[in-house]
Write a protein that holds these residues in place. Structure first.
Motif, PDB file in Angstrom:
ATOM      1  N   UNK A  47       4.181 -54.144  69.808  1.00  0.00           N
ATOM      2  CA  UNK A  47       2.486 -54.050  69.858  1.00  0.00           C
ATOM      3  C   UNK A  47       1.974 -55.306  68.909  1.00  0.00           C
ATOM      4  N   UNK A  48       0.448 -55.883  69.564  1.00  0.00           N
ATOM      5  CA  UNK A  48       0.512 -56.812  68.524  1.00  0.00           C
ATOM      6  C   UNK A  48       1.354 -57.668  68.045  1.00  0.00           C
ATOM      7  N   UNK A  49       2.915 -58.142  68.828  1.00  0.00           N
ATOM      8  CA  UNK A  49       3.939 -59.185  68.164  1.00  0.00           C
ATOM      9  C   UNK A  49       4.695 -58.057  67.137  1.00  0.00           C
ATOM     10  N   UNK A  50       4.649 -57.324  67.013  1.00  0.00           N
ATOM     11  CA  UNK A  50       5.072 -55.952  65.883  1.00  0.00           C
ATOM     12  C   UNK A  50       5.903 -54.799  66.509  1.00  0.00           C
ATOM     13  N   UNK A  51       7.475 -55.269  66.799  1.00  0.00           N
ATOM     14  CA  UNK A  51       8.160 -53.830  66.687  1.00  0.00           C
ATOM     15  C   UNK A  51       7.752 -52.636  66.103  1.00  0.00           C
ATOM     16  N   UNK A  52       7.629 -51.558  67.381  1.00  0.00           N
ATOM     17  CA  UNK A  52       7.602 -50.422  66.206  1.00  0.00           C
ATOM     18  C   UNK A  52       8.567 -49.943  65.774  1.00  0.00           C
ATOM     19  N   UNK A  53       8.420 -49.196  64.875  1.00  0.00           N
ATOM     20  CA  UNK A  53       9.477 -48.298  64.149  1.00  0.00           C
ATOM     21  C   UNK A  53       8.853 -47.023  64.774  1.00  0.00           C
ATOM     22  N   UNK A  54       9.733 -46.335  66.004  1.00  0.00           N
ATOM     23  CA  UNK A  54       9.048 -44.662  66.914  1.00  0.00           C
ATOM     24  C   UNK A  54      10.370 -43.655  66.354  1.00  0.00           C
ATOM     25  N   UNK A  55      11.010 -43.466  64.911  1.00  0.00           N
ATOM     26  CA  UNK A  55      11.848 -42.411  65.241  1.00  0.00           C
ATOM     27  C   UNK A  55      11.470 -40.698  65.965  1.00  0.00           C
ATOM     28  N   UNK A  56      10.520 -40.772  66.163  1.00  0.00           N
ATOM     29  CA  UNK A  56       9.795 -39.811  67.328  1.00  0.00           C
ATOM     30  C   UNK A  56      10.688 -39.573  68.592  1.00  0.00           C
ATOM     31  N   UNK A  57      10.996 -40.656  68.959  1.00  0.00           N
ATOM     32  CA  UNK A  57      11.376 -41.147  70.719  1.00  0.00           C
ATOM     33  C   UNK A  57      12.971 -41.172  70.443  1.00  0.00           C
ATOM     34  N   UNK A  58      13.026 -39.994  71.685  1.00  0.00           N
ATOM     35  CA  UNK A  58      14.739 -40.030  72.261  1.00  0.00           C
ATOM     36  C   UNK A  58      15.680 -40.500  72.437  1.00  0.00           C
ATOM     37  N   UNK A  59      15.349 -41.838  73.306  1.00  0.00           N
ATOM     38  CA  UNK A  59      16.170 -42.816  73.510  1.00  0.00           C
ATOM     39  C   UNK A  59      14.857 -43.988  73.776  1.00  0.00           C
TER      40      UNK A  59
END
Length: 132
Positions: A47-59
């Motif tokens: 988002x806006x060039x920054x990779x999201x840190x997404x610990x909530x996703x399954x994969x």
């Protein structure tokens, strides 16, 4: 309108009958004016060039569904993804795309009855509680 200040990470219930007849529950990834990009080879969401840190996703996100990226979310809209990314009907689908916030029924704040896990075919009762 009871609530209209949707932010990254909010879990919302929305309905767009031309997409699915039933309401769906998804996570807000971006809001109006932000640009979403997905690298389907690495599964990374930006988002806006920054990779999201997404610990909530399954994969990680490997499945494209028709929307062309990068995509800038229109004002008054949100971009939503499911937490089970590779088995989710969400804003990657051209029929849904960025969602007008007027299609959002509300913000989910509590999980009362968790779904069954595919691996064990049983409910993860430890997931009951406040959503964040």
């Amino acid at each position: 309108i009871l609530y209209d200040d949707y932010q990254y990470g909010d879990i919302v219930v929305l309905r767009k009958e031309s997409f699915l007849a039933e309401p769906i529950v998804k996570r807000v990834i971006a809001t109006g004016g932000q640009t979403v990009d997905i690298d389907f080879e690495t599964g990374s969401v930006y988002v806006d060039g920054a990779e999201l840190d997404e610990p909530y996703i399954r994969e990680r996100t490997y499945t494209p569904e028709g929307v062309t990226f990068p995509l800038t979310v229109p004002e008054g809209g949100v971009f939503v993804l499911g937490d089970n990314r590779n088995d989710s009907k969400d804003s990657r689908h051209t029929e849904l795309g960025a969602v007008d916030t007027r299609k959002i029924l509300g913000k989910a704040v509590w999980l009362l009855i968790p779904g069954k896990t595919a691996e064990l075919d049983q409910r993860e009762l430890s997931r009951i509680g406040s959503l964040n």
